[in-house]
Write a protein that holds these residues in place. Structure first.
Motif, PDB file in Angstrom:
ATOM      1  N   SER A 195     -13.625  -6.474   4.271  1.00  0.00           N
ATOM      2  CA  SER A 195     -12.568  -6.579   3.218  1.00  0.00           C
ATOM      3  C   SER A 195     -11.449  -5.789   3.679  1.00  0.00           C
ATOM      4  CB  SER A 195     -13.305  -5.876   2.101  1.00  0.00           C
ATOM      5  OG  SER A 195     -13.905  -6.530   1.200  1.00  0.00           O
ATOM      6  N   MET A 196     -11.868  -4.441   4.349  1.00  0.00           N
ATOM      7  CA  MET A 196     -10.423  -3.459   4.952  1.00  0.00           C
ATOM      8  C   MET A 196      -9.623  -4.217   5.739  1.00  0.00           C
ATOM      9  SD  MET A 196     -12.769  -0.017   4.748  1.00  0.00           S
ATOM     10  CE  MET A 196     -11.572   0.783   5.597  1.00  0.00           C
ATOM     11  N   LEU A 197     -10.326  -5.073   6.834  1.00  0.00           N
ATOM     12  CA  LEU A 197      -9.622  -5.817   7.737  1.00  0.00           C
ATOM     13  C   LEU A 197      -8.840  -6.983   7.181  1.00  0.00           C
ATOM     14  CD1 LEU A 197     -12.306  -5.889  10.668  1.00  0.00           C
ATOM     15  CD2 LEU A 197     -10.047  -4.858  10.811  1.00  0.00           C
ATOM     16  N   THR A 198      -9.298  -7.515   6.252  1.00  0.00           N
ATOM     17  CA  THR A 198      -8.766  -8.727   5.794  1.00  0.00           C
ATOM     18  C   THR A 198      -7.512  -8.229   4.926  1.00  0.00           C
ATOM     19  OG1 THR A 198     -10.867  -9.930   5.625  1.00  0.00           O
ATOM     20  CG2 THR A 198      -9.211 -10.711   4.181  1.00  0.00           C
ATOM     21  N   LEU A 199      -7.684  -7.163   3.874  1.00  0.00           N
ATOM     22  CA  LEU A 199      -6.602  -6.749   3.426  1.00  0.00           C
ATOM     23  C   LEU A 199      -5.391  -6.137   4.239  1.00  0.00           C
ATOM     24  CD1 LEU A 199      -8.501  -5.143   0.420  1.00  0.00           C
ATOM     25  CD2 LEU A 199      -6.662  -6.986   0.106  1.00  0.00           C
ATOM     26  N   ALA A 200      -5.796  -5.731   5.506  1.00  0.00           N
ATOM     27  CA  ALA A 200      -4.776  -5.159   6.234  1.00  0.00           C
ATOM     28  C   ALA A 200      -4.134  -6.316   6.942  1.00  0.00           C
ATOM     29  CB  ALA A 200      -5.326  -4.023   7.484  1.00  0.00           C
ATOM     30  N   LEU A 201      -4.786  -7.220   7.145  1.00  0.00           N
ATOM     31  CA  LEU A 201      -4.297  -8.407   7.837  1.00  0.00           C
ATOM     32  C   LEU A 201      -3.467  -9.347   7.083  1.00  0.00           C
ATOM     33  CD1 LEU A 201      -7.407  -9.510  10.064  1.00  0.00           C
ATOM     34  CD2 LEU A 201      -5.065  -8.903  11.032  1.00  0.00           C
ATOM     35  N   LEU A 202      -3.912  -9.363   5.707  1.00  0.00           N
ATOM     36  CA  LEU A 202      -2.948 -10.166   4.988  1.00  0.00           C
ATOM     37  C   LEU A 202      -1.709  -9.335   4.526  1.00  0.00           C
ATOM     38  CD1 LEU A 202      -5.701 -10.980   2.306  1.00  0.00           C
ATOM     39  CD2 LEU A 202      -4.457 -12.826   3.887  1.00  0.00           C
ATOM     40  N   ALA A 203      -1.767  -8.207   4.318  1.00  0.00           N
ATOM     41  CA  ALA A 203      -0.366  -7.398   4.302  1.00  0.00           C
ATOM     42  C   ALA A 203       0.303  -7.321   5.395  1.00  0.00           C
ATOM     43  CB  ALA A 203      -0.829  -5.920   3.834  1.00  0.00           C
ATOM     44  N   ALA A 204       0.090  -7.213   6.689  1.00  0.00           N
ATOM     45  CA  ALA A 204       0.444  -7.300   8.018  1.00  0.00           C
ATOM     46  C   ALA A 204       1.203  -8.464   8.165  1.00  0.00           C
ATOM     47  CB  ALA A 204      -0.473  -6.751   8.918  1.00  0.00           C
ATOM     48  N   THR A 205       0.491  -9.748   7.830  1.00  0.00           N
ATOM     49  CA  THR A 205       1.329 -10.875   8.240  1.00  0.00           C
ATOM     50  C   THR A 205       1.803 -11.501   6.809  1.00  0.00           C
ATOM     51  OG1 THR A 205      -0.829 -12.145   7.423  1.00  0.00           O
ATOM     52  CG2 THR A 205      -0.588 -11.581   9.740  1.00  0.00           C
ATOM     53  N   ARG A 206       2.135 -10.539   5.986  1.00  0.00           N
ATOM     54  CA  ARG A 206       2.913 -10.674   4.699  1.00  0.00           C
ATOM     55  C   ARG A 206       2.578 -11.947   3.896  1.00  0.00           C
ATOM     56  NH1 ARG A 206       5.241  -7.461   8.083  1.00  0.00           N
ATOM     57  NH2 ARG A 206       7.120  -6.109   7.330  1.00  0.00           N
TER      58      ARG A 206
END
Length: 127
Positions: free
Chosen positions: A59-70
């Motif tokens: 979950s943490m990775l997915t949210l970070a990746l979603l945010a980082a890739t906008r």
């Protein structure tokens, strides 16, 4: 259906919840069936089904990746999923701090705004 599809659907339901998956499946147009099969087998049946890391960490990775890739549209869905994966609001904010440093403050700001809105909606709904 393949075993990977069945495993993927099981994990998808465990993470996103039956109500979300049922709604998505009911709204699915036949033209998107190959795409839905792909993400159910690859994302849910392979990546999320792996026992290499916990659902909380995913979950943490997915949210970070979603945010980082906008890719902000899916952040609320994955914030809601944290209620089932065990990632706390503090965990999510830690992930978004990494986004701020490594991918930019504006992306983290937008993700945090979406997270706060979603957590408030969840609280209002008693989730």
């Amino acid at each position: 259906m393949s075993d990977r599809f069945e495993d993927g659907m099981s994990i998808r339901r465990a993470v996103l919840g039956d109500a979300h998956v049922d709604k998505t499946e009911a709204e699915r147009h036949p033209i998107e069936t190959p795409f839905q099969t792909l993400i159910t087998e690859a994302a849910w049946g392979t990546v999320w089904a792996s026992d290499g890391i916990s659902l909380r960490e995913r979950s943490m990775l997915t949210l970070a990746l979603l945010a980082a890739t906008r890719n902000f549209d899916e952040i609320p869905m994955h914030i809601r999923a944290t209620a089932r994966t065990g990632a706390s609001p503090q965990d999510v904010m830690e992930a978004f701090q990494h986004v701020a440093i490594y991918a930019g403050v504006p992306a983290a700001n937008r993700a945090i705004k979406l997270a706060k809105q979603t957590y408030a909606e969840m609280e209002d709904a008693g989730e």
